[in-house]
Scaffold this motif. Structure first.
Motif, PDB file in Angstrom:
ATOM      1  N   THR A  18       0.706  -1.200  -0.178  1.00 32.98           N
ATOM      2  CA  THR A  18      -0.207   0.308   0.321  1.00 32.98           C
ATOM      3  C   THR A  18       1.035   1.081  -0.458  1.00 32.98           C
ATOM      4  O   THR A  18       0.807   2.143  -0.429  1.00 32.98           O
ATOM      5  CB  THR A  18      -0.826  -0.011   1.113  1.00 32.98           C
ATOM      6  OG1 THR A  18       0.018   0.327   2.170  1.00 32.98           O
ATOM      7  CG2 THR A  18      -1.965  -0.782   0.937  1.00 32.98           C
ATOM      8  N   GLY A  19       1.886   1.234   0.413  1.00 28.56           N
ATOM      9  CA  GLY A  19       3.195   2.756   0.363  1.00 28.56           C
ATOM     10  C   GLY A  19       1.987   3.240   1.572  1.00 28.56           C
ATOM     11  O   GLY A  19       3.286   4.045   2.342  1.00 28.56           O
ATOM     12  N   LEU A  20       1.566   3.059   2.519  1.00 34.43           N
ATOM     13  CA  LEU A  20       1.145   4.042   3.914  1.00 34.43           C
ATOM     14  C   LEU A  20       2.592   3.757   4.525  1.00 34.43           C
ATOM     15  O   LEU A  20       2.462   5.044   5.295  1.00 34.43           O
ATOM     16  CB  LEU A  20       0.264   2.935   3.874  1.00 34.43           C
ATOM     17  CG  LEU A  20      -0.692   3.371   5.584  1.00 34.43           C
ATOM     18  CD1 LEU A  20      -0.994   4.983   5.591  1.00 34.43           C
ATOM     19  CD2 LEU A  20      -1.485   3.034   6.627  1.00 34.43           C
ATOM     20  N   CYS A  21       2.967   2.900   5.375  1.00 32.92           N
ATOM     21  CA  CYS A  21       3.840   3.105   5.852  1.00 32.92           C
ATOM     22  C   CYS A  21       5.577   3.583   5.462  1.00 32.92           C
ATOM     23  O   CYS A  21       5.629   4.284   6.263  1.00 32.92           O
ATOM     24  CB  CYS A  21       4.246   1.572   6.613  1.00 32.92           C
ATOM     25  SG  CYS A  21       5.211   0.609   4.848  1.00 32.92           S
ATOM     26  N   LEU A  22       5.454   4.329   4.321  1.00 35.70           N
ATOM     27  CA  LEU A  22       6.923   5.094   3.787  1.00 35.70           C
ATOM     28  C   LEU A  22       6.422   6.822   4.285  1.00 35.70           C
ATOM     29  O   LEU A  22       7.246   7.256   4.836  1.00 35.70           O
ATOM     30  CB  LEU A  22       6.391   5.035   2.120  1.00 35.70           C
ATOM     31  CG  LEU A  22       7.462   3.851   1.426  1.00 35.70           C
ATOM     32  CD1 LEU A  22       6.922   2.569   1.995  1.00 35.70           C
ATOM     33  CD2 LEU A  22       7.767   4.033  -0.379  1.00 35.70           C
ATOM     34  N   GLY A  23       5.028   6.975   4.523  1.00 28.83           N
ATOM     35  CA  GLY A  23       4.156   8.562   4.624  1.00 28.83           C
ATOM     36  C   GLY A  23       4.681   8.302   6.120  1.00 28.83           C
ATOM     37  O   GLY A  23       4.959   8.635   7.122  1.00 28.83           O
ATOM     38  N   THR A  24       4.451   7.105   6.515  1.00 23.66           N
ATOM     39  CA  THR A  24       4.041   7.294   8.155  1.00 23.66           C
ATOM     40  C   THR A  24       5.349   7.351   9.249  1.00 23.66           C
ATOM     41  O   THR A  24       6.086   7.786  10.102  1.00 23.66           O
ATOM     42  CB  THR A  24       2.966   6.193   8.677  1.00 23.66           C
ATOM     43  OG1 THR A  24       1.830   6.241   7.870  1.00 23.66           O
ATOM     44  CG2 THR A  24       3.073   5.998  10.341  1.00 23.66           C
ATOM     45  N   ALA A  25       6.318   6.240   8.382  1.00 23.44           N
ATOM     46  CA  ALA A  25       7.191   4.996   8.825  1.00 23.44           C
ATOM     47  C   ALA A  25       9.011   7.092   8.706  1.00 23.44           C
ATOM     48  O   ALA A  25       9.971   6.459   9.498  1.00 23.44           O
ATOM     49  CB  ALA A  25       7.744   4.584   8.771  1.00 23.44           C
ATOM     50  N   ASN A  26       8.924   8.289   8.110  1.00 19.52           N
ATOM     51  CA  ASN A  26       9.609   9.629   8.428  1.00 19.52           C
ATOM     52  C   ASN A  26      10.659   8.952   7.324  1.00 19.52           C
ATOM     53  O   ASN A  26      11.920   8.918   8.011  1.00 19.52           O
ATOM     54  CB  ASN A  26       9.481   9.275  10.243  1.00 19.52           C
ATOM     55  CG  ASN A  26       9.968  10.998   9.857  1.00 19.52           C
ATOM     56  OD1 ASN A  26       9.608  12.064   8.537  1.00 19.52           O
ATOM     57  ND2 ASN A  26      10.811  11.406  11.116  1.00 19.52           N
ATOM     58  N   GLY A  27      10.524   8.668   6.615  1.00 22.34           N
ATOM     59  CA  GLY A  27      11.723   8.127   5.326  1.00 22.34           C
ATOM     60  C   GLY A  27      12.644   6.532   5.563  1.00 22.34           C
ATOM     61  O   GLY A  27      13.473   6.552   5.263  1.00 22.34           O
ATOM     62  N   ARG A  28      12.159   5.774   6.638  1.00 21.09           N
ATOM     63  CA  ARG A  28      12.679   4.531   7.190  1.00 21.09           C
ATOM     64  C   ARG A  28      12.451   3.498   6.529  1.00 21.09           C
ATOM     65  O   ARG A  28      12.201   2.571   6.404  1.00 21.09           O
ATOM     66  CB  ARG A  28      12.178   4.126   8.669  1.00 21.09           C
ATOM     67  CG  ARG A  28      13.031   5.187   9.647  1.00 21.09           C
ATOM     68  CD  ARG A  28      13.185   5.226  11.194  1.00 21.09           C
ATOM     69  NE  ARG A  28      13.996   5.774  11.353  1.00 21.09           N
ATOM     70  CZ  ARG A  28      15.021   6.204  11.471  1.00 21.09           C
ATOM     71  NH1 ARG A  28      16.268   5.419  10.781  1.00 21.09           N
ATOM     72  NH2 ARG A  28      15.581   7.024  12.742  1.00 21.09           N
ATOM     73  N   MET A  29      11.195   4.031   5.380  1.00 18.26           N
ATOM     74  CA  MET A  29      10.540   2.311   4.622  1.00 18.26           C
ATOM     75  C   MET A  29      10.185   2.464   3.491  1.00 18.26           C
ATOM     76  O   MET A  29      10.648   4.012   2.691  1.00 18.26           O
ATOM     77  CB  MET A  29       9.071   1.856   5.194  1.00 18.26           C
ATOM     78  CG  MET A  29       8.805   1.607   6.197  1.00 18.26           C
ATOM     79  SD  MET A  29       9.796  -0.279   7.296  1.00 18.26           S
ATOM     80  CE  MET A  29       8.324  -1.205   6.346  1.00 18.26           C
ATOM     81  N   ARG A  30      10.673   1.956   2.866  1.00 17.91           N
ATOM     82  CA  ARG A  30      11.249   1.693   0.867  1.00 17.91           C
ATOM     83  C   ARG A  30      10.370   0.848   0.145  1.00 17.91           C
ATOM     84  O   ARG A  30      10.132  -0.484   0.763  1.00 17.91           O
ATOM     85  CB  ARG A  30      12.178   1.905   0.323  1.00 17.91           C
ATOM     86  CG  ARG A  30      13.293   1.171   1.142  1.00 17.91           C
ATOM     87  CD  ARG A  30      14.928   1.179  -0.091  1.00 17.91           C
ATOM     88  NE  ARG A  30      15.404  -0.067   0.349  1.00 17.91           N
ATOM     89  CZ  ARG A  30      15.572  -0.872  -0.385  1.00 17.91           C
ATOM     90  NH1 ARG A  30      15.276  -0.984  -1.887  1.00 17.91           N
ATOM     91  NH2 ARG A  30      16.600  -1.858  -0.208  1.00 17.91           N
ATOM     92  N   LEU A  31       9.676   0.908  -0.937  1.00 18.21           N
ATOM     93  CA  LEU A  31       9.087  -0.084  -1.894  1.00 18.21           C
ATOM     94  C   LEU A  31       9.862  -0.412  -2.701  1.00 18.21           C
ATOM     95  O   LEU A  31      10.906   0.054  -3.213  1.00 18.21           O
ATOM     96  CB  LEU A  31       8.141   0.340  -2.749  1.00 18.21           C
ATOM     97  CG  LEU A  31       6.547   0.908  -1.800  1.00 18.21           C
ATOM     98  CD1 LEU A  31       5.596   1.572  -3.153  1.00 18.21           C
ATOM     99  CD2 LEU A  31       6.704  -0.430  -0.826  1.00 18.21           C
ATOM    100  N   ASP A  32      10.196  -2.236  -2.285  1.00 15.74           N
ATOM    101  CA  ASP A  32      10.589  -2.749  -3.004  1.00 15.74           C
ATOM    102  C   ASP A  32      10.304  -3.280  -3.727  1.00 15.74           C
ATOM    103  O   ASP A  32       9.506  -5.010  -2.993  1.00 15.74           O
ATOM    104  CB  ASP A  32      12.342  -3.177  -2.014  1.00 15.74           C
ATOM    105  CG  ASP A  32      13.012  -4.324  -3.149  1.00 15.74           C
ATOM    106  OD1 ASP A  32      13.324  -4.553  -4.255  1.00 15.74           O
ATOM    107  OD2 ASP A  32      13.454  -5.084  -2.456  1.00 15.74           O
TER     108      ASP A  32
END
Ligand code: SF4
Length: 76
Positions: A18-32
């Motif tokens: 979903t990519g939701l965590c990319l916004g929530t986690a303040n740059g600590r997650m990415r999609l691969d």
């Protein structure tokens, strides 16, 4: 003095990309390849990462104390 380190785990079979965590986690997650992955698997304490684990709709993110393995988020 705290020397806490947290380990970020993503269950790539559960992640729906979903990519939701990319916004929530303040740059600590990415999609691969359409699934989330931590930018760094071991980080210093970061509240935003707890939020990401709590709000992931698939509960695909687990945050652990890197030393003890204790689950810090999500809480059930
Ligand atoms: S919020 Fe959860 S399901 Fe969405 S990309 Fe992140 S880990 Fe995957």
């Amino acid at each position: 003095m705290s020397q806490d380190q947290w380990r970020i785990e993503v269950d790539r079979l559960s992640c729906a990309g979903t990519g939701l965590c990319l916004g929530t986690a303040n740059g600590r997650m990415r999609l691969d390849a359409g699934r989330a992955r931590p930018v760094d698997e071991v980080i210093g304490p970061d509240e935003s990462m707890l939020d990401a684990a709590e709000t992931c709709p698939m509960e695909a993110i687990t945050v652990r104390d890197a030393t003890t393995g204790e689950v810090l988020a999500p809480s059930h």
